[in-house]
Design a protein around this motif. Structure first.
Motif, PDB file in Angstrom:
ATOM      1  N   PRO A  23      44.098  27.114  -0.328  1.00 32.69           N
ATOM      2  CA  PRO A  23      45.412  27.755  -0.137  1.00 32.69           C
ATOM      3  C   PRO A  23      45.470  28.673   1.073  1.00 32.69           C
ATOM      4  O   PRO A  23      46.565  28.975   1.566  1.00 32.69           O
ATOM      5  N   SER A  24      44.316  29.145   1.572  1.00 33.35           N
ATOM      6  CA  SER A  24      44.320  30.045   2.723  1.00 33.35           C
ATOM      7  C   SER A  24      44.532  29.320   4.047  1.00 33.35           C
ATOM      8  O   SER A  24      44.816  29.959   5.057  1.00 33.35           O
ATOM      9  N   LYS A  83      50.252  26.691   1.628  1.00 31.85           N
ATOM     10  CA  LYS A  83      49.922  27.583   0.512  1.00 31.85           C
ATOM     11  C   LYS A  83      49.273  26.845  -0.658  1.00 31.85           C
ATOM     12  O   LYS A  83      49.488  27.175  -1.826  1.00 31.85           O
TER      13      LYS A  83
END
Length: 277
Positions: free
Chosen positions: A120-121, A127
């Motif tokens: 997600p980073s 996201k």
């Protein structure tokens, strides 16, 4: 109990309770209670689970990465964490584990092994909604079955009896077997350099590049952005190091900035990890 019926992914649990009075002739046995579901895209083909994480492969629409939320009697649901935007025809899925690192693997109907990451980073993952393609490696034939295997440890000490590496064993329709195992970064870089040197040093049949054969097959490159295949080593090439003379082994080891003994130890550890019996 996880079941796939068409586009439905159903989750059942056994609570040990007996159902209401059954009609005559039916056994009075505890029943399975449905506690969750997920609507897939077209047709669910395979599952893989690790703790509360679920991989669901769709025969025409890629991979769904799910998580089971089942604390208490409320909010019991299968939540979709991410999925593959390219939507390839996935027939088999599995998790590849090294320590605390969880890697997603899928095999499509053409025999291409696809490696994904859930991050997600990363801005490219939107996201975490998109599974990031890390590598595609062509096996050479269609895969019939994928099983999870635990790599054996190369140490005889009691503290190292439990392996933290979990890979996959793949069988194909041409009666061949293959194994996919995770490697630490140092060993991977050393063996990748060795693989590149072996390709350039050994005479190849008809002068062909063996890594070109491992690129993705039967894929429309105009509609899909393909990751590189260099992140997966080809064991058929790496093991040819053992067929060289000692002088040739020393020369190749010096060219990659290593020693012959170090390379042989890496291959020995890899052989132990791959051993089944």
């Amino acid at each position: 109990l996880l079941a796939g019926i068409g586009m439905k992914v159903l989750l059942f649990k056994w609570n040990g309770e007996h159902p209401p009075a059954t009609p005559p002739g039916y056994p009075d046995i505890p029943q399975l209670e449905q506690c969750g579901f997920f609507d897939s895209t077209l047709f669910t083909s395979s599952f893989a689970t690790v703790k509360k994480f679920v991989l669901s492969g769709d025969s025409m629409k890629g991979i769904n990465f799910l998580r089971w939320h089942g604390s208490g009697n409320q909010n019991q649901v299968l939540q979709q964490l991410s999925h593959d935007y390219e939507k390839p025809p996935i027939h088999h899925v599995q998790f590849i584990i090294e320590g605390s690192t969880l890697t997603i693997m899928g095999v499509d109907m053409y025999g291409n092994v696809r490696i994904y990451a859930f991050d997600p980073s990363d801005p490219d993952s939107f996201k975490g909604k998109k599974l990031l393609g890390r590598a595609i490696f062509y096996l050479g034939s269609r895969v019939s079955r994928v099983l999870r295997i635990t790599a054996k440890t190369s140490s005889d000490s009691p503290a190292a009896t439990v392996s933290h590496k979990i890979g996959a064993c793949l069988s194909s329709y041409d009666a061949s077997l293959g194994m996919l195992l995770p490697l630490d970064e140092t060993t991977f870089k050393r063996l990748r350099s060795l693989q590149n040197r072996l390709i350039a040093s050994i005479i190849q049949p008809a002068g062909l590049n063996p890594m070109a054969y491992r690129r993705a097959h039967y894929i429309d490159t105009f509609s899909e952005q393909l990751p590189a295949s260099e992140r997966v080593l080809d064991g058929n090439i790496v093991w040819k190091f053992l067929d060289l003379t000692i002088d040739e082994q020393n020369k190749l080891a010096r060219l990659i900035g290593s020693r012959r003994e170090t390379v042989l130890n890496n291959l020995k550890e890899l052989s132990i990890c791959m051993s089944i019996y």
